[in-house]
Design a protein around this motif. Structure first.
Motif, PDB file in Angstrom:
ATOM      1  N   PRO A 150      34.123  -7.022 -54.398  1.00 28.41           N
ATOM      2  CA  PRO A 150      33.124  -7.335 -55.243  1.00 28.41           C
ATOM      3  C   PRO A 150      32.654  -8.843 -54.767  1.00 28.41           C
ATOM      4  O   PRO A 150      33.168  -8.974 -53.825  1.00 28.41           O
ATOM      5  CB  PRO A 150      35.018  -8.087 -56.249  1.00 28.41           C
ATOM      6  CG  PRO A 150      36.305  -7.689 -55.367  1.00 28.41           C
ATOM      7  CD  PRO A 150      35.817  -6.897 -54.160  1.00 28.41           C
ATOM      8  N   SER A 151      32.399  -9.287 -55.896  1.00 29.00           N
ATOM      9  CA  SER A 151      31.507 -10.807 -55.363  1.00 29.00           C
ATOM     10  C   SER A 151      32.106 -11.352 -54.993  1.00 29.00           C
ATOM     11  O   SER A 151      31.580 -12.715 -54.676  1.00 29.00           O
ATOM     12  CB  SER A 151      30.059 -10.139 -56.636  1.00 29.00           C
ATOM     13  OG  SER A 151      30.551 -10.290 -57.859  1.00 29.00           O
ATOM     14  N   GLU A 156      39.791  -4.823 -55.893  1.00 26.44           N
ATOM     15  CA  GLU A 156      38.910  -5.084 -57.298  1.00 26.44           C
ATOM     16  C   GLU A 156      39.474  -5.857 -58.728  1.00 26.44           C
ATOM     17  O   GLU A 156      39.332  -6.209 -59.407  1.00 26.44           O
ATOM     18  CB  GLU A 156      38.298  -3.717 -57.507  1.00 26.44           C
ATOM     19  CG  GLU A 156      36.662  -4.577 -58.712  1.00 26.44           C
ATOM     20  CD  GLU A 156      36.282  -3.065 -58.972  1.00 26.44           C
ATOM     21  OE1 GLU A 156      34.852  -2.772 -59.655  1.00 26.44           O
ATOM     22  OE2 GLU A 156      36.323  -2.271 -58.469  1.00 26.44           O
TER      23      GLU A 156
END
Length: 372
Positions: A59-60, A26
């Motif tokens: 994470p996206s 992240e």
């Protein structure tokens, strides 16, 4: 399992270690200038990702893309029809690996053939074929060989034993396929793949050298990863760091088993018996040149495709019109995009090969997506 070995596996599945790696990913992902799609080529990695929920920890701006690295999933219907046809011959025992039993061909699967009286047997080791042949001297025992570079040496070892022992009633139907060629096809198809997690067991045999072209010629980094969740997460971290450091390299995370050169002994044995086919049709992907092996002409006397060529089907057959296995194998869709996933298509009633195999993406989503 010994206590020491259990501790080793527990370490590679340690929740604290997985969460710590997720935090590092992240942190690194926050520096990325673009979202990245990482294709895990091997179906074994797909199952680890789904089983341990690793996709939910990313994470996206980082996405897993599922690849075609499931040998059962990419076996076209016409090859299944070969197995089906051979199994129904009165003097034949068909031997293959267990995942093949439910893969649908155009006339049914091998379980259907058994129901019609075919003698179809499933083995864990190809060498078990020798025992079957000794116990059935009046039968032709045909080993229907499948798998990537991981299992090809096992078939080579069986052939070697058959010839050395002068066993006359074992034949071979070869369906071994190779990894780099479909990777090239997927990149040429503009699949929005930014990086690869390379197969671990395949790479033990081939060495990392077979992936050198992808960073060099395509600008796509590759990290060869072990199957455990800590392995996969560490591999993702290594790839993200490459992007942040403006590098494009081939790296080995699974260094405890993979070298650059691989198993030279296995490669040498394969080279004795096999040569590349000019073409091989991959289920859902299409024809890929030089992507599969066949027996060399010198071994035509044990090649079931040569011996039974007059009765083997030659027509190419597409999948069920509602099945999205093709797009899933190409990384263009995931199982939940398919309208029949988990409804008309389940492990007990599969419409497509991705739901059949223990390495298939649909089977992974079904098993670990709370659909059981």
């Amino acid at each position: 399992m010994s206590l020491q070995l259990k501790d080793l596996y527990d370490g590679f599945r340690n929740p604290q270690a997985i969460k710590a790696l997720a935090k590092l990913i992240e942190k690194e992902a926050a520096k990325l200038e673009q979202s990245i799609g990482i294709m895990e080529v091997c179906g074994g990695h797909t199952h680890s990702i789904m089983k341990y929920g690793l996709n939910q920890l990313l994470p996206s701006n980082i996405e897993f893309i599922h690849g075609p690295g499931c040998p059962v999933c990419v076996m076209p219907k016409e090859r299944i029809d070969h197995a089906y046809t051979l199994s129904l011959l009165d003097d034949v025992i068909l031997v293959t690996l267990g995942d093949m039993i439910k893969v649908p061909g155009s006339n049914g699967n091998l379980a259907d053939a058994r129901a019609k009286g075919a003698d179809v047997r499933f083995v864990y080791s190809p060498l078990d074929t020798i025992k079957i042949a000794y116990e059935n001297p009046t039968k032709k025992v045909i080993f229907f060989a499948i798998g990537f570079e991981t299992t090809t040496p096992m078939t080579s070892a069986l052939i070697h034993q058959v010839l050395q022992k002068k066993i006359k009633n074992i034949l071979f139907h070869i369906n071994h396929i190779t990894v780099p060629e479909p990777m090239r096809v997927l990149l040429d198809d503009d699949n929005h793949i930014d990086a690869f997690i390379g197969p671990s067991h395949v790479s033990v045999i081939t060495g990392s050298k077979i992936y050198e072209e992808f960073p060099r010629d395509y600008g796509k980094p590759v990290v060869i990863s072990g199957f455990e969740p800590v392995d996969v997460m560490q591999s993702v971290l290594m790839l993200v760091r490459q992007f942040n450091e403006n590098r494009c390299d081939l790296e080995i995370q699974y260094s405890r088993s993979v070298t650059k050169e691989g198993s030279l002994q296995a490669q040498k044995l394969n080279a004795i018996y096999f040569t590349k086919r000019d073409h091989f049709r991959w289920r859902g992907i299409g024809d890929i040149p030089k992507s599969a092996y066949r027996l060399k002409d010198a071994f035509a006397h044990i090649d079931a495709e040569v011996i039974y060529k007059d009765i083997l089907p030659t027509q190419t057959i597409d999948d069920h019109k509602f099945c999205m296995c093709g797009d899933i194998l190409k990384g263009k869709a995931n199982p939940k995009d398919c309208k029949v996933f988990g409804t008309a298509c389940t492990p007990s009633n599969p419409l497509g090969s991705c739901m059949v195999s223990s390495e298939g993406a649909c089977a992974a989503y079904y098993k670990y997506g709370n659909l059981l």
